[in-house]
Structures are given as structure tokens and as C-alpha cells.
Enzyme design. Structure first.
Site, mmCIF file in Angstrom:
data_model
loop_
_atom_site.group_PDB
_atom_site.id
_atom_site.type_symbol
_atom_site.label_atom_id
_atom_site.label_comp_id
_atom_site.label_asym_id
_atom_site.label_seq_id
_atom_site.Cartn_x
_atom_site.Cartn_y
_atom_site.Cartn_z
ATOM 1 N N ASP A 34 -20.479 16.836 48.873
ATOM 2 C CA ASP A 34 -20.837 17.519 47.622
ATOM 3 C C ASP A 34 -22.302 17.951 47.508
ATOM 4 O O ASP A 34 -22.918 17.813 46.450
ATOM 5 C CB ASP A 34 -20.498 16.620 46.426
ATOM 6 C CG ASP A 34 -19.003 16.400 46.249
ATOM 7 O OD1 ASP A 34 -18.223 16.912 47.073
ATOM 8 O OD2 ASP A 34 -18.619 15.699 45.298
ATOM 9 N N ASP B 117 -16.771 19.668 45.367
ATOM 10 C CA ASP B 117 -16.080 19.592 44.091
ATOM 11 C C ASP B 117 -15.612 21.013 43.779
ATOM 12 O O ASP B 117 -16.376 21.974 43.949
ATOM 13 C CB ASP B 117 -17.062 19.109 43.014
ATOM 14 C CG ASP B 117 -16.728 17.724 42.496
ATOM 15 O OD1 ASP B 117 -15.965 17.005 43.153
ATOM 16 O OD2 ASP B 117 -17.260 17.361 41.426
ATOM 17 N N HIS C 279 -13.410 22.483 40.780
ATOM 18 C CA HIS C 279 -12.624 22.231 39.583
ATOM 19 C C HIS C 279 -12.046 23.512 38.985
ATOM 20 O O HIS C 279 -12.750 24.512 38.839
ATOM 21 C CB HIS C 279 -13.484 21.540 38.534
ATOM 22 C CG HIS C 279 -13.949 20.169 38.948
ATOM 23 N ND1 HIS C 279 -13.076 19.186 39.362
ATOM 24 C CD2 HIS C 279 -15.197 19.619 39.000
ATOM 25 C CE1 HIS C 279 -13.762 18.093 39.640
ATOM 26 N NE2 HIS C 279 -15.050 18.336 39.439
ATOM 27 N N HIS D 94 -12.134 15.091 32.576
ATOM 28 C CA HIS D 94 -13.318 14.989 33.440
ATOM 29 C C HIS D 94 -14.457 15.847 32.897
ATOM 30 O O HIS D 94 -15.633 15.513 33.058
ATOM 31 C CB HIS D 94 -12.940 15.421 34.862
ATOM 32 C CG HIS D 94 -14.009 15.228 35.878
ATOM 33 N ND1 HIS D 94 -14.568 14.003 36.160
ATOM 34 C CD2 HIS D 94 -14.632 16.125 36.704
ATOM 35 C CE1 HIS D 94 -15.483 14.135 37.119
ATOM 36 N NE2 HIS D 94 -15.546 15.416 37.447
ATOM 37 N N HIS E 124 -19.016 21.481 35.622
ATOM 38 C CA HIS E 124 -19.738 21.620 36.887
ATOM 39 C C HIS E 124 -18.775 22.038 37.985
ATOM 40 O O HIS E 124 -17.581 21.785 37.915
ATOM 41 C CB HIS E 124 -20.431 20.308 37.266
ATOM 42 C CG HIS E 124 -19.459 19.173 37.461
ATOM 43 N ND1 HIS E 124 -18.999 18.404 36.410
ATOM 44 C CD2 HIS E 124 -18.844 18.691 38.573
ATOM 45 C CE1 HIS E 124 -18.152 17.491 36.867
ATOM 46 N NE2 HIS E 124 -18.022 17.649 38.182
ATOM 47 N N LYS F 98 -11.903 19.379 46.456
ATOM 48 C CA LYS F 98 -11.248 18.318 45.691
ATOM 49 C C LYS F 98 -11.440 18.537 44.197
ATOM 50 O O LYS F 98 -12.427 19.129 43.764
ATOM 51 C CB LYS F 98 -11.810 16.951 46.086
ATOM 52 C CG LYS F 98 -13.318 16.813 45.934
ATOM 53 C CD LYS F 98 -13.818 15.505 46.526
ATOM 54 C CE LYS F 98 -15.328 15.385 46.458
ATOM 55 N NZ LYS F 98 -15.860 15.285 45.106
ATOM 56 N N CYS G 289 -19.504 10.004 44.199
ATOM 57 C CA CYS G 289 -18.616 10.542 45.227
ATOM 58 C C CYS G 289 -18.880 9.947 46.611
ATOM 59 O O CYS G 289 -17.942 9.768 47.397
ATOM 60 C CB CYS G 289 -18.705 12.060 45.243
ATOM 61 S SG CYS G 289 -18.040 12.784 43.710
#
Length: 202
Positions: free
Chosen positions: A9, A51, A53, A59, A73, A98, A155
Site C-alpha cells: 500500500d 487498497d 475501494h 470502512h 481513501h 484489495k 495493513c
């Protein structure tokens, strides 16, 4: 022992100027690049995570508690989800994304990005969307992993715990990580050591 490097990340949103910055994130991006320049030959494979999303539910929050909920984010396809420009991506052979619809702290929750830059060779007949990090590591006969990136207490921690659970000889290169707070970082490192992770400091 065949070893993989996992870069966790190192993205714009997690570095200075991003929506959820970790202090020292840009410095870590540059330090990881230097490590790759001098040590890429030490690894059988090198992977990185993002990441990514789409709609991760609770979250994201307008009033985050910075424990279970966070500011928006690393939205998929956004500028903030991109690798930090100080991270040299030339040595990275595969990207695992992810958290499309959940929090997904661990790299082991990620799936191989469909537009991975490096061809998968013998794996080309496998549906890329179905390739997890663990699948990919085992296909490359990896026995040990070294983990770097952001954030140590979230993470990186989750990735290292899952790596040990999956049976890999696991090391965290602490000087190539940065955490959200000093207290939670030290707590995370103690937890990792207790779980059997080797904590490597220069």
C-alpha cells in the site's frame, strides 16, 4: 529459500498530501525504491498491493474513529489509489488489489490486478481475477516473505499475521515501514513477534 518481497500500500493517499497520510510515507516510498535498486536480486518474486475501494461500507465514514472507520481513501481508479511517484515500480512483477467492498487490511485478501504489467507465464490460462496473493506465491514456490510498506500498525501488521498463518517464514523490515502512531506501531510489532514474525531492524 525462495523469498518474495511484498510492498504493501505505498499509495498517494497514504503519503503526505493524500487523504489518509502516514507521517513519513513519502520517505518510505523512496527508501523502498532504494532497497529494490540494491536488493531486487535477493528475491525470487516481488509483489505489491493497492487498497482499491469501490464501496467498502462502514470502512468509510464522515466521522471516522480511525480504528474501524476512516476518511474516504484509495477509491478505485482514483489518483489517490495510484502508487506514490517515489516508489520505483519497475521491479514489481504483480499487483494485488484489495478492499473493493470491504476493509481488507491484509495483502492476502487481494486479487491479482487484471492489468498486471508483467505476464504470468505459465499462469496465463488462469483467470486473473481468481488469483490470490497466496495462490501466486505458491505457484512461484515461495517459502519466505519479507514485508515493507504502509502502515506498520494496520495493513503491514495484517499481512504479516496472515503470512505466518499461511506457513511462510515471515519478516517485516521495520525501517521500510511507517505506522500511524508510535504506540500502535510498537504494539503491532510486539504482536507480530509473539506470532512468530521476525522483526528486522537495521
Amino acid at each position: 529459500m525462495r523469498t518474495a518481497l511484498i510492498v504493501v500500500d505505498v499509495q498517494k493517499d497514504f503519503c503526505e498530501g493524500g487523504s489518509l497520510p502516514v507521517a513519513g510515507g513519502a520517505e518510505i516510498a523512496a527508501a523502498v525504491s532504494e532497497h529494490l535498486e540494491h536488493h531486487h536480486g535477493d528475491y525470487a518474486v516481488i509483489a505489491a498491493t493497492q487498497d482499491w475501494h469501490v464501496d467498502p461500507g462502514a470502512h468509510f465514514s464522515d466521522e471516522p474513529d480511525f480504528v474501524d472507520s476512516w476518511p474516504v481513501h484509495c477509491v478505485a481508479d482514483s489518483r489517490g489509489a495510484q502508487p506514490h511517484p517515489d516508489l520505483d515500480t519497475d521491479w514489481i512483477q504483480a499487483w494485488f488489489r484489495k478492499g473493493e467492498h470491504d476493509a481488507a487490511y491484509s495483502a492476502f485478501e487481494g486479487l491479482l490486478a487484471p492489468d498486471a504489467d508483467v505476464p504470468m507465464g505459465d499462469d496465463e490460462d488462469v483467470e486473473e481475477d481468481d488469483v490470490s496473493l497466496d495462490d501466486w506465491l505458491r505457484e512461484h514456490e515461495i517459502e519466505a516473505v519479507e514485508i515493507v510498506g504502509l502502515a506498520t500498525d494496520h495493513c503491514v501488521r495484517a499481512t504479516a499475521l496472515d503470512a505466518v498463518e499461511a506457513g511462510y517464514d515471515t519478516r517485516v523490515l521495520v525501517d521500510l515501514t511507517a505506522g500511524v502512531t508510535a504506540l500502535t506501531t510498537e504494539q503491532a510489532l510486539e504482536e507480530l513477534a509473539d506470532a512468530g514474525v521476525e522483526i528486522v531492524r537495521s
